[in-house]
Design an enzyme around this catalytic site. Structure first.
Site, mmCIF file in Angstrom:
data_model
loop_
_atom_site.group_PDB
_atom_site.id
_atom_site.type_symbol
_atom_site.label_atom_id
_atom_site.label_comp_id
_atom_site.label_asym_id
_atom_site.label_seq_id
_atom_site.Cartn_x
_atom_site.Cartn_y
_atom_site.Cartn_z
ATOM 1 N N HIS A 166 21.093 54.600 37.501
ATOM 2 C CA HIS A 166 22.156 54.218 38.423
ATOM 3 C C HIS A 166 21.609 54.058 39.842
ATOM 4 C CE1 HIS A 166 25.966 55.077 40.789
ATOM 5 N NE2 HIS A 166 26.209 53.970 40.132
ATOM 6 N N GLU A 220 33.569 45.733 45.163
ATOM 7 C CA GLU A 220 32.539 46.774 45.374
ATOM 8 C C GLU A 220 32.613 47.421 46.762
ATOM 9 O OE1 GLU A 220 28.491 45.497 44.806
ATOM 10 O OE2 GLU A 220 27.739 47.510 45.158
ATOM 11 N N HIS A 277 35.809 50.030 46.625
ATOM 12 C CA HIS A 277 35.048 50.945 45.773
ATOM 13 C C HIS A 277 34.186 51.908 46.593
ATOM 14 C CE1 HIS A 277 30.836 51.387 44.448
ATOM 15 N NE2 HIS A 277 31.377 52.055 43.463
ATOM 16 N N HIS A 327 34.274 56.244 46.874
ATOM 17 C CA HIS A 327 33.146 57.187 46.794
ATOM 18 C C HIS A 327 33.136 58.094 48.023
ATOM 19 C CE1 HIS A 327 30.417 56.230 43.387
ATOM 20 N NE2 HIS A 327 31.018 55.053 43.422
ATOM 21 N N HIS A 371 35.712 55.002 38.549
ATOM 22 C CA HIS A 371 35.250 53.709 38.050
ATOM 23 C C HIS A 371 36.170 53.136 36.976
ATOM 24 C CE1 HIS A 371 31.801 52.065 40.117
ATOM 25 N NE2 HIS A 371 31.573 53.304 40.507
HETATM 26 CU CU1 CUO Z 1 27.466 52.569 40.904
HETATM 27 CU CU2 CUO Z 1 30.387 53.457 42.222
HETATM 28 O O1 CUO Z 1 28.915 52.130 42.014
HETATM 29 O O2 CUO Z 1 28.581 53.968 41.835
#
Ligand code: CUO
Length: 690
Positions: free
Chosen positions: A209, A360, A375, A379, A415
């Site tokens: 990731h 995103e 997004h 986070h 997500h």
């Molecule tokens: Cu990969 Cu939310 O995008 O972490």
């Protein structure tokens, strides 16, 4: 390896020790000079000559060609002992400035000297990120290997107890007497979410990731502040083929894989996060800390999104609602509005990519004013939920860092919320007709899985323990490796045997697409196609030459185009490595996690194989040899995405009318085989991997 490459690599090593302390196998120190001391005033009292004779263990002193260096003043706003998060706009802006500095260096001499001077005054995580992104994208460095993260920042991956023991061993135990450090963490079964720790906290999963976000940075500084040349430079870094769509697809697959594992562990699928309500799940990172002494914040149960009023970061929960309403309106309208007020249609081929960049959001978003930063902001809210107004001065939780975010159960809930937007959009697209799915003349007539030491059509999983040398990240002169022994899932090697009948008049070419899904839903009933389609995890996709007549084709699990090998996930940087490869090859689902855990009784699953017409799949350019071993989730470096179809095809859309089940969905070029995943609760010792 040239000295240049080696010197760049040494700048990453032992990030909390200054450059004039010896690093690397040849005990190399960098010679510092007045320019270095000017930007690193804390070493000024030592003076140039003292610095350069400071480390008595140094066997080699490297003199880097001196060049003018730019000011780092603005970037110094992020202190060395603070955490760095790309989800915080200010940090993103600072990272953008530093990437710009590295990017605009006219040659390697300027780049190396600037990086050497910047390294010890700037935040080490920010420095590592910006130099890595610049090196991945500059034409003169893109063939240099960038080192893997875990070696240099083990505090993001290794739990506190193990890290403490590693430090002790580095100091107290001589090289020949060391044994791998192994800490068995006690886990309470009062918390059912702990059943998924092996997945969420898997180092390979988190490295994948982190690496994905490194090769697909969501942007440097905001484009509005930039000159035309800077905008062009930013686009070179961000604007990769179908990167918005890949953001959707890679994360969709992560959720599908996580839900698969949940079902294997007798848990229901993760719930979409309703951020107006409390988050039931707690998360305690228990990670260790290195020099900065900074630990990652925990989140207790039932926390709720609140406005952030932190010095560097002010965010309003209401904005999320506003942005998500605008995004849903765009989806339902079939178009987005750009910054100039023009409509841009969400076409069948480009719509998902446009939405990916907006949601995103990346620097390619058509309108950050209207659609915001949805997004990334989520986070950030979650990463700071423990101390929204910074009254406790407690820095980030793991959701603020892409190297660690997947450890937290709420990652998957957030997500799922994001993925629901993409699924809403996908539901507006025309359904695939039979002719868009079929490959006339081609029939898949049988599939079999042959797994080592297992009955046919059975995947076998088990635990494995592997030793990883973390000596380079420990900030001590450790003399020799220090191994951390960690436990992870593994599967027996296996082969697919696929019988294909080409009853046309000529040899043909196809794309073989292999997916796996649980056979039953969380209530134990067979799935409807609508629900099962988002549960399919991609296992492999490859081109296949189909001779006339019937033939059995074999494919080994390790050839998968979604995974990278165990060695590539963890291996340490090799001195002799030439590799253009490593950079993109570092991105890829870890092979040891290809197959979900299953259950001791055998978890009922369905293996799906489809052969589509290569003429409709092929892209306009040669894929070449450049690291293409995990193209499905990571793309291919500097190339088009290696499949013209929508990512996730044929499961990315609602089914045609009359199709309610997987069986009804099938055309002759597809086949489904019942398989089981059998987990054996034994531990194999793998030994050192690097
Ligand atoms: Cu990969 Cu939310 O995008 O972490």
């Amino acid at each position: 390896m040239s000295n240049f490459k080696r010197n760049f690599h040494l700048l990453f090593e032992r990030p909390h020790q200054p450059v004039f302390i010896a690093k690397g196998p040849k005990k190399t120190a960098f010679k510092v000079c007045e320019e270095y001391l000017k930007v690193n005033p804390r070493y000024k009292c030592l003076g140039v000559s003292h610095c350069n004779s400071f480390d008595k263990n140094a066997e080699e002193l490297v003199e880097v060609k001196r060049t003018p260096i730019p000011s780092f003043d603005e970037i110094l706003e992020l202190k060395r002992d603070e955490n760095f998060s790309l989800f915080i706009p200010k940090h993103r802006r600072l990272a953008g400035k530093l990437i710009d500095i590295f990017w605009n260096m006219p040659d390697l001499d300027h780049l190396l000297f600037t990086a050497m001077c910047a390294r010890d005054c700037l935040n080490p995580y920010l420095f590592h990120y910006a130099l890595t992104v610049a090196m991945l994208h500059r034409p003169d460095t893109k063939d240099m290997a960038v080192p893997t993260f875990v070696e240099f920042f083990p505090d993001k991956f290794v739990d506190a107890k193990a890290l403490a023991e590693l430090k002790d061993q580095a100091i107290l135990i001589s090289e020949n007497s060391r044994k791998p450090i192994e800490v068995t963490e006690e886990v309470s079964d009062k918390e059912v979410e702990h059943r998924l720790m092996y997945f969420r906290e898997d180092m390979g999963v988190n490295l994948h990731h982190w690496h994905w976000h490194l090769v697909y940075p969501h942007g440097t500084s905001d484009l509005e502040d930039k000159t035309e040349a800077q905008v062009e430079a930013t686009k070179k870094i961000v604007d990769k083929d179908r990167r918005g769509e890949l953001f959707y697809y890679m994360h969709q697959q992560v959720i599908a894989r996580y839900n698969y594992e949940r079902l294997c562990n007798d848990l229901k699928k993760t719930k979409k996060l309703d951020w107006t309500k409390e988050i039931e799940e707690a998360y305690f990172p228990k990670l260790g800390t290195l020099k900065t002494g900074m630990s990652y914040a925990a989140r207790v149960a039932n926390q709720k999104f609140q406005d952030l009023d932190r010095e560097e970061d002010k965010r309003y929960v209401d904005e999320l609602k506003k942005w998500s309403d605008q995004i849903y309106a765009a989806i339902h309208h079939g178009s987005v509005i750009d910054e100039r007020g023009c409509l841009i249609s969400l076409t069948e081929s480009k719509g998902i990519d446009i939405l990916g960049n907006i949601i995103e959001s990346s620097a390619l978003s058509h309108n950050r004013t209207l659609y915001g930063d949805l997004h990334n902001t989520g986070h950030d809210f979650i990463g700071n939920i423990h101390d929204p107004d910074n009254r406790h001065l407690k820095s980030l939780g793991v959701m603020g860092d892409s190297a660690m975010a997947m450890r937290d159960p709420v990652f998957y809930r957030w997500h799922t919320y994001i993925d629901d937007m993409f699924q809403e959009y996908k539901a507006t697209l025309p359904h695939y007709s039979e002719s868009q799915l079929n490959y006339p003349g081609i029939t898949v007539s049988a599939i079999e899985v042959q797994s080592h030491r297992s009955p046919n059509n059975t995947f076998s999983t088990f635990w494995q323990k592997t030793d990883l040398d973390l000596s380079k990240g420990l900030d001590f002169d450790t003399k020799g490796p220090i191994y951390w022994r960690f436990k992870h899932l593994q599967h027996q090697p296996f082969t697919y045997k696929i019988t294909v009948n080409n009853h046309s008049n000529s040899n043909k070419k196809g794309t073989c697409r292999i997916f796996l899904a649980p056979k039953y839903d969380e209530t134990g009933k067979p799935w409807s196609f609508r629900d099962q389609k988002i549960m399919f995890i991609e296992l492999d996709k490859f081109t296949i030459d189909l001779e006339r007549g019937q033939k059995i084709y074999s494919r080994e699990d390790h050839e998968s185009t979604v995974t990278i090998s165990f060695e590539k996930t963890f291996r340490k940087f090799q001195e002799e490595e030439s590799s253009a490869e490593f950079n993109f090859c570092g991105c890829g689902w870890p092979h040891h996690m290809l197959i979900p855990k299953g259950t001791p009784e055998g978890f009922a699953s369905q293996l799906f194989v489809m052969i589509s017409n290569y003429e409709d799949d092929k892209v306009a350019e040669e894929l070449g040899e450049t690291c293409n071993d995990a193209g499905s989730y990571c793309g291919i470096k500097n190339k088009m995405y290696p499949d013209r179809r929508a990512m996730g095809y044929p499961f990315d859309r609602l089914p045609r009318n009359g199709v309610d089940t997987l069986q009804e969905f099938l055309t002759p070029n597809m086949r489904v085989q019942d398989v089981t995943i059998k987990f054996s609760d034994r531990i194999d010792i793998h030994g050192p991997v690097n």
